[in-house]
Design an enzyme around this catalytic site. Structure first.
Site, short mmCIF file in Angstrom:
data_model
loop_
_atom_site.label_atom_id
_atom_site.label_comp_id
_atom_site.label_asym_id
_atom_site.label_seq_id
_atom_site.Cartn_x
_atom_site.Cartn_y
_atom_site.Cartn_z
N ARG A 1 17.47 41.94 85.67
CA ARG A 1 17.36 43.30 86.20
C ARG A 1 18.00 44.29 85.24
O ARG A 1 19.03 44.01 84.64
CB ARG A 1 18.07 43.38 87.57
CG ARG A 1 17.13 43.11 88.71
CD ARG A 1 17.82 42.95 90.02
NE ARG A 1 18.83 43.96 90.35
CZ ARG A 1 19.45 44.01 91.52
NH1 ARG A 1 19.16 43.12 92.46
NH2 ARG A 1 20.36 44.92 91.76
N ARG B 1 28.18 50.14 89.35
CA ARG B 1 27.79 49.73 90.71
C ARG B 1 29.03 49.32 91.51
O ARG B 1 29.13 49.62 92.69
CB ARG B 1 26.80 48.56 90.63
CG ARG B 1 25.41 49.01 90.25
CD ARG B 1 24.56 47.88 89.73
NE ARG B 1 24.26 46.88 90.71
CZ ARG B 1 23.84 45.64 90.42
NH1 ARG B 1 23.70 45.28 89.14
NH2 ARG B 1 23.57 44.79 91.36
N ARG C 1 22.63 36.72 86.38
CA ARG C 1 21.51 36.59 87.33
C ARG C 1 20.15 36.70 86.61
O ARG C 1 19.95 37.54 85.75
CB ARG C 1 21.58 37.67 88.39
CG ARG C 1 20.32 37.69 89.27
CD ARG C 1 20.47 38.53 90.49
NE ARG C 1 20.96 39.86 90.21
CZ ARG C 1 21.39 40.69 91.13
NH1 ARG C 1 21.40 40.32 92.40
NH2 ARG C 1 21.83 41.89 90.82
N LYS D 1 24.17 38.38 98.98
CA LYS D 1 23.43 38.85 100.16
C LYS D 1 21.96 38.44 100.08
O LYS D 1 21.39 37.88 101.01
CB LYS D 1 23.55 40.38 100.31
CG LYS D 1 24.98 40.88 100.32
CD LYS D 1 25.05 42.40 100.41
CE LYS D 1 24.47 43.17 99.24
NZ LYS D 1 25.22 43.05 97.98
N ARG E 1 24.65 51.96 102.99
CA ARG E 1 25.58 51.86 101.88
C ARG E 1 26.49 53.07 101.77
O ARG E 1 27.31 53.14 100.86
CB ARG E 1 24.77 51.78 100.60
CG ARG E 1 24.84 50.45 99.91
CD ARG E 1 23.85 50.59 98.80
NE ARG E 1 24.05 49.68 97.74
CZ ARG E 1 23.21 48.67 97.50
NH1 ARG E 1 22.23 48.42 98.30
NH2 ARG E 1 23.40 47.94 96.45
P1 AP5 Z 1 22.52 37.85 94.83
O1 AP5 Z 1 22.24 37.04 96.05
O2 AP5 Z 1 21.36 38.34 94.05
O3 AP5 Z 1 23.55 39.02 95.18
P2 AP5 Z 1 23.38 40.33 96.06
O4 AP5 Z 1 24.58 40.43 96.94
O5 AP5 Z 1 22.04 40.36 96.73
O6 AP5 Z 1 23.53 41.39 94.92
P3 AP5 Z 1 22.61 42.59 94.44
O7 AP5 Z 1 23.04 42.90 93.05
O8 AP5 Z 1 21.15 42.33 94.63
O9 AP5 Z 1 23.07 43.67 95.40
P4 AP5 Z 1 23.13 45.12 95.13
O10 AP5 Z 1 23.63 45.50 96.45
O11 AP5 Z 1 23.88 45.65 94.00
O12 AP5 Z 1 21.64 45.46 94.66
P5 AP5 Z 1 20.38 46.04 95.42
O13 AP5 Z 1 19.20 45.36 94.90
O14 AP5 Z 1 20.63 46.10 96.88
O15 AP5 Z 1 23.48 36.97 93.89
C1 AP5 Z 1 23.92 37.46 92.63
C2 AP5 Z 1 24.04 36.27 91.63
O16 AP5 Z 1 25.10 35.41 92.08
C3 AP5 Z 1 22.77 35.40 91.57
O17 AP5 Z 1 22.54 35.02 90.25
C4 AP5 Z 1 23.08 34.18 92.45
O18 AP5 Z 1 22.43 33.01 92.00
C5 AP5 Z 1 24.62 34.07 92.31
N1 AP5 Z 1 25.23 33.59 93.55
C6 AP5 Z 1 24.88 33.89 94.83
N2 AP5 Z 1 25.67 33.26 95.71
C7 AP5 Z 1 26.58 32.57 94.96
C8 AP5 Z 1 27.68 31.72 95.30
N3 AP5 Z 1 28.02 31.48 96.58
N4 AP5 Z 1 28.41 31.18 94.29
C9 AP5 Z 1 28.07 31.42 92.99
N5 AP5 Z 1 27.03 32.19 92.61
C10 AP5 Z 1 26.29 32.77 93.59
O19 AP5 Z 1 20.41 47.56 94.92
C11 AP5 Z 1 20.09 47.90 93.59
C12 AP5 Z 1 20.17 49.42 93.43
O20 AP5 Z 1 19.23 50.06 94.32
C13 AP5 Z 1 21.51 50.07 93.79
O21 AP5 Z 1 22.44 50.01 92.74
C14 AP5 Z 1 21.07 51.49 94.12
O22 AP5 Z 1 20.82 52.24 92.97
C15 AP5 Z 1 19.75 51.28 94.84
N6 AP5 Z 1 19.94 51.13 96.30
C16 AP5 Z 1 19.62 50.04 97.06
N7 AP5 Z 1 19.93 50.26 98.35
C17 AP5 Z 1 20.47 51.51 98.41
C18 AP5 Z 1 20.99 52.31 99.45
N8 AP5 Z 1 21.06 51.85 100.70
N9 AP5 Z 1 21.46 53.54 99.14
C19 AP5 Z 1 21.40 54.03 97.90
N10 AP5 Z 1 20.91 53.33 96.85
C20 AP5 Z 1 20.45 52.08 97.10
#
Ligand code: AP5
Length: 224
Positions: free
Chosen positions: A167, A178, A134, A20, A95
């Site tokens: 991270r 997660r 990552r 994403k 979420r």
């Molecule tokens: P990346 O693009 O970074 O993936 P992502 O989908 O953005 O994953 P995140 O881990 O950032 O999402 P998340 O939802 O867990 O974390 P968030 O920061 O929102 O890609 C991942 C890896 O794959 C990279 O290395 C990339 O290079 C590789 N890649 C990408 N595309 C690829 C492809 N097509 N093929 C191969 N490789 C690929 O949330 C973190 C924490 O914050 C949560 O756990 C929670 O505690 C809190 N939080 C955030 N939002 C909320 C909410 N709304 N409610 C409650 N808690 C929340």
């Protein structure tokens, strides 16, 4: 590839590591789009030592969702800022079903409905590798991966020369947690949107370039 003149309000939904953030950054580079990532916002709060950051840190580091009441007000406040008047991507929110209901109410009040909910569909088996591999640039925020998108020099960003960091929640135990939280609390959000005609499913188990192509077409199709 540009997103053209379409104005959209889009939610990016999908499991951790689905890509994403990677895709949102590509779209921002190609057009006038605001990327609102609740994960990035929370990490800024943690780094800045704010009250919210202190409350959120324990949840985030262990891979649990931050409580709804903390996150809903943070997003509400963000969406009324002047720079959110055009197109935006909401990455990582909603979420939970209560978050989705709260977003409906805020957008209804603002008269600014969602145009797309993009669901990044990807088999869970590959996600652990994506997440544990990552690395993120501490200067420009570029996203790399030691397995799928390595930098020329280990630990150094190809884009700006900044230092790469891992991270805290990309450790294997936190990643498992997660994914469990996603299955239990976030997957039901898909049902919340399923009968509104705005849910677009993207096969996110392909190259980033192929995914981007589909995304751009989807975002151009329906707009405000
Ligand atoms: P990346 O693009 O970074 O993936 P992502 O989908 O953005 O994953 P995140 O881990 O950032 O999402 P998340 O939802 O867990 O974390 P968030 O920061 O929102 O890609 C991942 C890896 O794959 C990279 O290395 C990339 O290079 C590789 N890649 C990408 N595309 C690829 C492809 N097509 N093929 C191969 N490789 C690929 O949330 C973190 C924490 O914050 C949560 O756990 C929670 O505690 C809190 N939080 C955030 N939002 C909320 C909410 N709304 N409610 C409650 N808690 C929340």
């Amino acid at each position: 590839m540009s997103v053209g003149s379409a104005t959209f309000h889009s939610v990016f939904l999908g499991p951790p590591g689905a890509g994403k953030g990677t895709q949102a950054k590509e779209l921002v580079d190609r057009g006038d789009v605001l990327h609102i990532s609740t994960g990035d916002m929370l990490r800024e709060h943690v780094q800045g030592g704010t009250d919210l950051g202190r409350q959120a840190k324990e949840f985030m580091d262990s891979g649990r969702l931050v409580p709804d009441e903390l996150i809903i007000s943070m997003v509400d406040e963000r969406l009324v800022r002047p720079d959110a008047a055009g197109s935006w991507i909401l990455d990582g929110f909603p979420r939970t079903v209560p978050q989705a209901e709260a977003l409906d109410s805020s957008l209804e009040r603002a008269g600014a409905p969602l145009t797309h909910v993009i669901y990044f569909r990807v088999p869970h088996e590959g996600l652990i590798r994506r997440l544990t591999g990552r690395r993120t640039c501490s200067d420009c925020g570029a996203i790399w991966n030691v397995f799928t998108k390595p930098t020329r020099e280990e630990g150094v960003c190809d884009a700006c020369g900044g230092a790469l960091k891992q991270r805290a929640d990309d450790r294997e135990d936190a990643v498992e947690q997660r994914l469990q939280q996603y299955n239990a609390l976030t997957e039901p959000v898909l049902g919340h949107y399923s009968d509104r005609g705005i849910l677009v499913e993207i096969d996110a188990d392909r190259s980033p370039e192929q995914i981007l192509e589909d995304l751009v077409s989807a975002l151009q199709e329906a707009s405000i």
